[in-house]
Every structure is written in structure tokens, then in C-alpha cells.
Design a protein around this motif. Sequence first.
Motif, mmCIF file in Angstrom:
data_model
loop_
_atom_site.group_PDB
_atom_site.id
_atom_site.type_symbol
_atom_site.label_atom_id
_atom_site.label_comp_id
_atom_site.label_asym_id
_atom_site.label_seq_id
_atom_site.Cartn_x
_atom_site.Cartn_y
_atom_site.Cartn_z
ATOM 1 N N CYS A 210 37.473 23.537 42.339
ATOM 2 C CA CYS A 210 36.421 24.622 42.233
ATOM 3 C C CYS A 210 36.105 25.207 43.720
ATOM 4 O O CYS A 210 36.023 26.700 43.554
ATOM 5 N N THR A 211 36.361 24.616 44.829
ATOM 6 C CA THR A 211 36.039 25.204 46.057
ATOM 7 C C THR A 211 37.214 25.934 46.970
ATOM 8 O O THR A 211 37.184 26.486 47.452
ATOM 9 N N ARG B 189 39.348 28.368 45.416
ATOM 10 C CA ARG B 189 39.589 29.566 45.286
ATOM 11 C C ARG B 189 40.836 30.176 45.622
ATOM 12 O O ARG B 189 41.038 31.237 46.361
ATOM 13 N N PHE C 100 41.734 33.857 45.267
ATOM 14 C CA PHE C 100 40.998 34.824 46.281
ATOM 15 C C PHE C 100 41.964 34.886 47.694
ATOM 16 O O PHE C 100 41.885 36.024 48.219
ATOM 17 N N ILE D 35 34.739 34.740 50.695
ATOM 18 C CA ILE D 35 34.413 34.984 49.029
ATOM 19 C C ILE D 35 33.035 35.920 48.970
ATOM 20 O O ILE D 35 33.157 36.664 48.047
ATOM 21 N N THR E 90 31.710 35.143 41.171
ATOM 22 C CA THR E 90 32.273 33.898 41.573
ATOM 23 C C THR E 90 31.801 32.777 40.794
ATOM 24 O O THR E 90 30.622 32.832 40.248
#
Length: 294
Positions: free
Chosen positions: A79-80, A82, A85, A167, A235
Motif C-alpha cells: 500500500c505504501t 506507490r 507514482f 504523493i 490516493t
Amino acid sequence: MKILKHIRFFLILLVFYSCSGNKKEAIGSMVREWIGKKILFPENTLFITYDGKDSVDFLSMKSDYRIVTYVNSEACFSCTLRLPFWKEFIMEVDSVSLDKNIPILFYFDPPNKSDLYILLKRYNFMYPICIDEEDCLNKLNHFPTDMAFQTFLLDSDNKVLAIGNPINPQVKELYLNIIQGKQLGRENKSKHIITKVSIDRSSVSMGSFDWQEEQKSAFTLKNTGDKPLVIQDVTTSCGCTTVAYSKEPLQPGGATTLEVVYKAERPEHFDKTITLYCNTDNSPLTLKISGDAK
């Protein structure tokens, strides 16, 4: 002088955080503590691609700037990260950098290296990373516990110029402006067009369902201000949650829908967060979905 200038620049960003006065004060204090601090790096650190075809000694590279981001195993790792991105952000940094040689240092402390390699391969993330299984970088520097403040823009002496996860669109803008040498000041705040938004609900319960069945829901946003509403980014706290939305400006009085899809990876009770960045005073906005995938 350069460090002091960027302290003032970064504190401007506090206006974009929708939090209480006490929390803003805490963030401001933390920023002042870190701006100008020198980041220490473990010795003999090498960065490799997931398939082992490339290794880089980023720490010996000469560059006016470098970016370091740290992700540990305390939260949902997939999840963290990214990764999509970061792939886009790397291209943006390269496009605005004069020397096109700004290293981005990824320090990952994964709960399972095999799972990390699967994620890197899934997203074709070929940029070199450091797997810091002993958590050496954090032990040397004692980073803030808030994951939003575990990414840093450094100068050539490894001193912090800005702190925050890009982000966040405003943090990304700050990083890119510093790299380009643009002057920031209070006058920039007035250039941001601010409007107001209302949301039909802040949370959705999807109830109980077969974990193999995709679930869908929606949030409706209405522009209640007098300027166009722009959704800058959305997000999610997990890759199992995706959001589709219009990128067109929403005129005053208009409404739009955030379409949310949740696909469980396993049977579980879930509470997932959706973070909405837009041109409003209370951005970012936090929405939640929950349920029981059985």
C-alpha cells in the motif's frame, strides 16, 4: 542562507494541511527541526534492480540534489510503496533537472523480499533500490514516525531542503520548484484558486460479501464554491482499492462522482482510506470504505 530560505518556503505548505492548529504547530516544529539537518547514510550501500542486472553507488554520484525515501515494514508494504507514482515522478524530476542526474534513493525494509520482488516485477520498476533489512538508515537518523514525512529533498551535502511525500501534489510542486530554482513566497499562495466542496458521505460500508467478488461504491462531490473545482489527485491506502474520477474542472454548482472499486486479495475485515487532493481550503479530504470479505 539557502537552508533558511527553504525553511520559509516549506512552511508555506502548512496552509494545505486540513488539521487542527495544534497539529499544524507540531508539523511546523518538526519541519524546522529537519530542515538543514544532514542525513547520514550507511556505509557501502549499493542499489540494485530487482533482477540483479544493475548496481549503482548513488552516494558517490555528484549532484546538486538528491531525494531519499524510506519505507519500512510496519504498515501494509504494497500500500505504501506507490510504485506507479514513483515511476512518473522520476520522469518528472528528469524532465525539470538541468543535469538530468538527480538520484532518487529508495530504502526499503520489506517484511518479505520475495513479495517485494513480485511487486517490482508487476509494475516493471527497474529503478535501483536498497533493501535495508537491518533498518540501518532509520537507526542512523531516527526519522519521523509519520510516513508522510519519511521522504526528503537533499542538497549536495545531504542536508534537508524539504521534507514530505511528493504523493501530495503541493509537496511534489515544492520539490520540482526547488530543483528548478524557482523562487517561492507568500505571493504564490494567492495564485492558487480556492473553492469549496461538499461530499454526500465520508464513509461507506460494503457489508459482507464473497472475497472473490469485486465490490463497487461511489462518493458524490459538489462544487459549492464560486470557482472551478479541480481534483488534483486521489490516493488509496491499498492497491486493492482503485478510484475513477473526472480530471475536468467542475464548475460551481456542478457535481461529480468518485467511483470506487474494492477487490480483496484474501478474506479479511477491511478499513481502507481514500485521500482526495483538490483546490479547497480543507484539502486533503479523507474518505473511508469498510466491510467484511469472507
